[in-house]
Design a protein around this motif. Structure first.
Motif, PDB file in Angstrom:
ATOM      1  N   SER A 170       0.698  -1.018  -0.119  1.00 55.43           N
ATOM      2  CA  SER A 170      -0.258  -0.328  -0.635  1.00 55.43           C
ATOM      3  C   SER A 170       0.740   1.761  -0.120  1.00 55.43           C
ATOM      4  O   SER A 170       0.221   2.180  -0.375  1.00 55.43           O
ATOM      5  N   GLN A 173       0.446   3.133  -2.934  1.00 54.98           N
ATOM      6  CA  GLN A 173      -0.408   4.353  -3.277  1.00 54.98           C
ATOM      7  C   GLN A 173       0.750   5.466  -2.782  1.00 54.98           C
ATOM      8  O   GLN A 173      -0.354   6.491  -3.611  1.00 54.98           O
ATOM      9  N   THR A 176       2.929   6.691  -5.446  1.00 52.78           N
ATOM     10  CA  THR A 176       2.261   7.445  -6.627  1.00 52.78           C
ATOM     11  C   THR A 176       1.911   8.664  -6.544  1.00 52.78           C
ATOM     12  O   THR A 176       1.926   9.072  -7.411  1.00 52.78           O
ATOM     13  N   GLU A 211      -1.023  -4.577  -5.260  1.00 49.31           N
ATOM     14  CA  GLU A 211      -2.199  -3.054  -4.521  1.00 49.31           C
ATOM     15  C   GLU A 211      -2.470  -2.851  -5.675  1.00 49.31           C
ATOM     16  O   GLU A 211      -1.879  -2.917  -7.834  1.00 49.31           O
ATOM     17  N   LEU A 213      -4.553   1.096  -7.200  1.00 46.42           N
ATOM     18  CA  LEU A 213      -5.381   2.450  -6.823  1.00 46.42           C
ATOM     19  C   LEU A 213      -5.886   2.763  -8.593  1.00 46.42           C
ATOM     20  O   LEU A 213      -5.402   2.717  -9.240  1.00 46.42           O
ATOM     21  N   THR A 252      -8.865   3.136   4.328  1.00 47.19           N
ATOM     22  CA  THR A 252     -10.211   2.712   3.401  1.00 47.19           C
ATOM     23  C   THR A 252     -11.495   3.271   4.155  1.00 47.19           C
ATOM     24  O   THR A 252     -11.654   2.461   5.823  1.00 47.19           O
ATOM     25  N   CYS A 277     -10.543  -4.696   0.750  1.00 53.12           N
ATOM     26  CA  CYS A 277     -10.206  -3.308  -0.131  1.00 53.12           C
ATOM     27  C   CYS A 277     -11.427  -2.171   0.685  1.00 53.12           C
ATOM     28  O   CYS A 277     -11.671  -3.033   1.078  1.00 53.12           O
ATOM     29  N   VAL A 280     -10.805   5.033  -0.813  1.00 52.90           N
ATOM     30  CA  VAL A 280      -9.233   5.174  -0.141  1.00 52.90           C
ATOM     31  C   VAL A 280     -10.314   6.596   0.878  1.00 52.90           C
ATOM     32  O   VAL A 280     -11.508   7.076   0.973  1.00 52.90           O
ATOM     33  N   ALA A 306      -9.522   1.693  -3.449  1.00 58.56           N
ATOM     34  CA  ALA A 306      -7.979   0.876  -3.684  1.00 58.56           C
ATOM     35  C   ALA A 306      -8.181  -0.518  -3.091  1.00 58.56           C
ATOM     36  O   ALA A 306      -8.763  -1.347  -2.621  1.00 58.56           O
TER      37      ALA A 306
END
Ligand code: DAH
Length: 339
Positions: A170, A173, A176, A211, A213, A252, A277, A280, A306
């Motif tokens: 994660s 995430q 990125t 993962e 996203l 999440t 999941c 977000v 996610a």
């Protein structure tokens, strides 16, 4: 004199055809064509001839020289052919070739490749991040407070100085979104995660996760469900039942665990948990805004979903493998079954 030449020609022709090997052939060449060879000595006699006789003699000489050269080449070719034939004796060239040992991909790579391939076709791009991480990327930015059990020394490998081996993918995430220049963000990140665990059939100190996203202006639960249901239909076969069970993850809100219904021959149908999941959590977007210093990911402007899953688990379910440790023992009797 011409008669002498004919004589040389005749004896050379007789001998050439019966020369037994390359060495004899070379010796023959020297004896006839070499500097002190028979033809060379014969040529030296030309000066004793009457001038009128010389052209005919010269012409004959040349003819014989090429005839002997040709005889040498012919004999060389037939010696070679005989040698090849001897070497090939007892070999059947029509037999199929012996097959070379061929490697194949590890079962985890096969499962991961298929999952990545499927998601890429659905529009997800590959992203990656480091295995040695900061607490910020692994926990704080993912809305995981300092007193959360996942952060305990007994669950996570810390380095002196506070960095750690990431406990999940994660982290990618956050990385990125921190470096994205525009929306949407739609990535998957396969990679290794590490936990301090007792090793047994279902626990390992390092394992592979996948993962995902997706962040844009209006991403909702329907997108999440549609995407992941379609994904598991490809992985486990069309018609596979998938259910979303409410759960809790810090990053999440709402969060779900995903179960798929397994129908194994000879066993009762059962639901198995396969992934986590959710949508977000706005706190994650707020953390990203804080480290970026802008509001591209402002929680009032963007939403996202996610997901994360263990690839080892995916492979265990797909292949009916009871013990996780088999993946790391490199026993070819096990690996060969997936070649
Ligand atoms: N990071 C979680 C774990 O390692 C898995 C996970 C759950 C990832 C929910 C997610 C998510 O992206 O939304 O157990």
């Amino acid at each position: 004199m011409l008669e002498d030449l004919e004589q040389i020609h005749r004896s050379a022709s007789n001998e050439a055809a019966s020369l037994p090997d390359e060495t004899a052939l070379e010796d023959f060449r020297v004896r006839y064509l070499g500097k002190k060879g028979a033809l060379t000595s014969a040529a030296a006699q030309m000066k004793d001839l009457a001038p009128a006789d010389r052209p005919a003699f010269g012409q004959k000489l040349n003819e014989i020289r090429s005839a002997i050269s040709a005889a040498i080449e012919e004999r060389r070719a037939s010696l070679l052919a005989a040698r090849d034939a001897r070497a090939a004796r007892g070999i059947d060239p029509t037999l199929p070739a012996r097959s070379l040992p061929q490697g194949s991909l590890h079962p985890l790579s096969q499962v991961l490749d298929r999952a990545v391939d499927t998601l890429r076709r659905m529009g997800f791009a590959l992203a990656e991040g480091p295995e040695i991480e900061t607490e910020w990327h692994c926990f704080d930015a993912l809305n995981t407070p300092p007193d959360h059990p996942a952060r305990k020394e007994s669950d996570t490998y810390y380095f002196p100085g506070g960095n750690l081996l990431r406990t999940h993918t994660s982290t990618v995430q956050i990385r990125t979104m921190e470096s994205a220049s525009s929306l949407p963000v739609r990535i998957i990140a396969p990679g290794t995660a590490f936990r301090r665990d007792e090793i047994d059939e279902t626990h390992s100190i390092s394992f592979t996760q996948l993962e995902g996203l997706f962040v844009d202006r209006e991403v909702g639960l329907a997108d999440l469900k549609g995407t992941l249901e379609a994904f598991f239909q490809v992985i486990f076969g069309s018609g596979t039942e998938v259910r979303f069970r409410p759960h809790f993850f810090p990053f999440t809100e709402p969060s779900f665990e995903i179960d798929v219904k397994l129908k194994t021959v000879g066993r009762a149908e059962r639901w198995v948990e396969i992934a986590g999941c959710g949508l977000v959590d706005p706190a994650v977007f707020a953390a990203v805004c804080q480290s970026r210093g802008d509001d591209l990911f402002h929680p009032d402007r963007v939403t996202g979903f996610a997901f994360g899953m263990g690839v080892d688990r995916l492979a265990m379910i797909q292949y009916g493998i009871p013990d996780l440790r088999l993946f790391n023992e490199n026993d070819v009797r096990f690996l060969r079954q997936f070649a």
